[in-house]
Write a protein that holds these residues in place. Structure first.
Motif, PDB file in Angstrom:
ATOM      1  N   CYS A  89       1.321  22.806 -31.471  1.00  0.00           N
ATOM      2  CA  CYS A  89       1.679  24.204 -31.230  1.00  0.00           C
ATOM      3  C   CYS A  89       2.457  24.740 -32.431  1.00  0.00           C
ATOM      4  CB  CYS A  89       2.523  24.343 -29.952  1.00  0.00           C
ATOM      5  SG  CYS A  89       4.133  23.544 -30.065  1.00  0.00           S
ATOM      6  N   CYS A 115       7.648  26.009 -26.330  1.00  0.00           N
ATOM      7  CA  CYS A 115       6.673  26.999 -25.885  1.00  0.00           C
ATOM      8  C   CYS A 115       5.863  26.381 -24.750  1.00  0.00           C
ATOM      9  CB  CYS A 115       5.780  27.427 -27.045  1.00  0.00           C
ATOM     10  SG  CYS A 115       4.548  26.194 -27.488  1.00  0.00           S
ATOM     11  N   CYS A 126       5.473  25.892 -32.693  1.00  0.00           N
ATOM     12  CA  CYS A 126       6.937  25.848 -32.659  1.00  0.00           C
ATOM     13  C   CYS A 126       7.470  25.167 -33.917  1.00  0.00           C
ATOM     14  CB  CYS A 126       7.425  25.071 -31.439  1.00  0.00           C
ATOM     15  SG  CYS A 126       7.197  25.927 -29.891  1.00  0.00           S
TER      16      CYS A 126
HETATM   17 ZN    ZN Z   1       5.667  24.572 -28.750  1.00  0.00          ZN
END
Ligand code: ZN
Lengths: 480, 96
Positions: free
Chosen positions: A23, A38, A25
């Motif tokens: 992801c 997230c 982040c």
């Molecule tokens: Zn994340």
């Protein structure tokens, strides 16, 4: 009975990507807890992870740098277990088709070269961090979880059980650290947990080829703990075996304060991970061209650099080994040489005063109070004859606490070498007149006696006389 | 019957499920049927068939290493059964 130790290491190395493995982040260390999270890394239902391209690049480079074969077809799997630091209840990892396999690195232990084989390198995600509210892990009534680290990309580098002492294990881990720093895929900051090891230790009767029952210690995050924990386990297991007991296969925790390992009993059958292929992540197929492209981007690695320093600059194998043992050290050396300083003198000063001071104060070379540029300038002052090596030591000590340029220190402290023949001659004459005994011995054929006279002249000149000129002048006068 | 009561107990522990005696008998029969069916499949000759590791005709789905905004902490903790000082609070997990 005599036992021999068998040690294997699983090193977890955090990759220096900007974002997590599946992801977007951030991965930065030290952020406010639970702010780099997230829906994907919190494992909320219905989310779709996507592989960070950089992670694959870094993993392939790490594989190539450790002489692994890169699997052109690799995939992710789910490793299932329940622990609160793992929000999805599985860790996305690689099981039967990891990115890299069958590698090796060479280590030097007390002058002996030894090859340590790597079983595999695979990509996986890190777990979150448990913050225990009690005084230690066992006293806590509850735990708090920070998921910032969940999903940070890791390489797990698995060795064969090829090491037979704590020192070998340490040297191997240092080598892996150096390689990962050289190829710039990890910051390898151990105090931040970038590099940690699970270590397996077992004993077997000396000469036996069968492996004994092993214990595992997880999350060792310093070289000292690694050595201490292994040495403790060797001692503990030897005692158990000598008392006729049996080693239980288990995970133990290393308590650095008390210097002992403790059994971590857990009710469930923790090793039944029920791996399954990860259905949310398509396989990764890497072409031979891509692999070769990554290979061509690799920098010079520690072993090659070491050989080059020996060949190009005539450094000893030992010195070259130490200087190339970390990227920061090798870069410091290059920066000293780049100032025009003699390569061999640069090595001598690094191996001598610099390392001695750094070790004494436990400072990392990247934060050395004497920067490479200033050390280089100082060495050049010695080469030019402005100061002697002996005065160099004084200047170095001065530079350690003062940011001035070496030339300025030499001038301010009046340390410029006396190269004026007249001035030296005057001291030489005085010393000859004041020391009839060594003069007599010298004239009687005991040439070594000149040493005492040289020492006197240097002392009188407060170390500033050019030693070579002193030698020449003394010999000339005594021989005439 | 290949599936035993111990198998059911073991799977239940691994999955954090509590299964009563009566349920265990029921699941034992169901799981046995599933495994028998798998056994039928395994009678096929798959000597020349490559193992399937992924069901869809897809590969190399990547994202660039670019930061995207994370969740606000309040939102992240919104569904947590227990919380403390911005942390997810959980029961202790290790046995003493
Ligand atoms: Zn994340």
């Amino acid at each position: 009975m005599k036992y021999e130790t068998v040690i294997g290491l699983e090193i977890h190395c955090e990759l220096k990507t900007k974002t997590k493995i599946f992801c977007g982040c951030e991965t930065g260390f030290g952020a406010e807890h639970n702010t780099h999270v997230c829906p994907v890394c919190l494992g909320l239902p219905g989310v779709l992870p996507t592989v960070n391209k950089r992670v694959v690049e870094f993993a392939i480079k790490a594989g190539l740098a450790t002489n692994c074969e890169i699997n052109q077809y690799c995939k992710f799997d789910r490793k299932n277990y329940y622990y609160p630091d793992l929000p999805k209840n599985w860790q996305t990892s690689q099981y039967d088709l990891p990115i890299a396999e069958h590698g090796w690195v060479d280590i030097d232990v007390e002058g002996e070269k030894k090859r340590i084989r790597l079983t595999r390198i695979h990509m996986e995600e890190d777990a979150g961090k448990l913050v225990h509210s009690g005084t230690n892990i066992k006293d806590s009534a509850s735990s708090n979880v920070d998921y910032n680290r969940t999903g940070v990309p890791l390489l797990e580098i698995v060795s064969e059980p090829d090491m037979s002492s704590a020192l070998e294990a340490r040297t191997y881990m240092e080598k892996i650290k150096a390689i990962m720093e050289y190829i710039d895929v990890s910051n390898c900051r151990m105090e931040e947990g970038n590099l940690r090891a699970d270590v397996n230790v077992s004993l077997r009767p000396a000469g036996s080829t069968e492996l004994g029952t092993r214990t595992e210690m997880k999350n060792i995050n310093s070289f000292k703990s690694l050595e201490d924990a292994i040495n403790y386990e060797i001692e503990r297991q030897t005692e158990v075996l000598e008392d006729g007991g049996e080693i239980i296969q288990e995970t133990r925790t290393w308590d650095p304060e008390r210097g002992i390992t403790l059994s971590m009993r857990s009710k469930e059958n923790a090793h039944d991970y029920r791996y399954m292929p990860e259905p949310d992540l398509p396989p990764i197929v890497t072409s031979p061209e891509t692999i070769e492209k990554f290979r061509s981007e690799l920098p010079e690695l520690p072993d090659a650099r070491r050989a080059r320093l020996e060949k190009d600059f005539g450094l000893s194998d030992y010195d070259a080994g130490i200087i190339t043992s970390s990227r920061a050290m090798a870069e410091y050396y290059d920066a000293v040489v780049a100032t025009g300083a003699d390569a061999k003198l640069a090595a001598n000063w690094m191996m001598g005063d610099l390392l001695k001071n750094l070790n004494a104060e436990a400072i990392d070379i990247s934060k050395s109070p004497v920067e490479a540029e200033r050390l280089g300038e100082m060495i050049r002052l010695i080469e030019k004859g402005t100061i002697s090596s002996k005065i160099g030591k004084k200047v170095f000590a001065e530079m350690w606490t003062c940011p001035d340029a070496p030339a300025k220190i030499v001038e301010d402290k009046g340390l410029v070498q006396i190269t004026d023949t007249g001035a030296i001659e005057a001291i030489v004459d005085q010393v000859i007149a004041d020391n009839p005994k060594p003069v007599e011995q010298y004239k009687a054929g005991k040439k070594k006696a000149i040493g005492a006279l040289v020492g006197q002249v240097m002392k009188q000149s407060k170390g500033k006389a050019n030693p070579q000129m002193v030698n020449e002048l003394l010999a000339k006068k005594l021989d005439s | 019957m290949k599936v035993t009561k111990e198998d059911i107990a073991n799977v239940a522990v691994l999955s954090r499920l509590s299964v009563s005696e009566a349920e265990a008998d029921k699941y034992m029969g169901q799981m046995d049927k599933i495994l028998t069916y798998m056994d039928n499949l395994s009678q096929l000759d798959t000597e020349s068939v490559k193992p399937t590791t992924y069901a869809l005709p897809m590969q190399n789905v990547f994202r660039e290493d670019v930061v995207r905004e994370s969740l606000d902490r309040e939102a992240a903790l919104a569904n947590a059964p227990l919380r403390e000082d911005g942390y997810f609070k959980v029961p202790k997990v290790l046995e003493g």
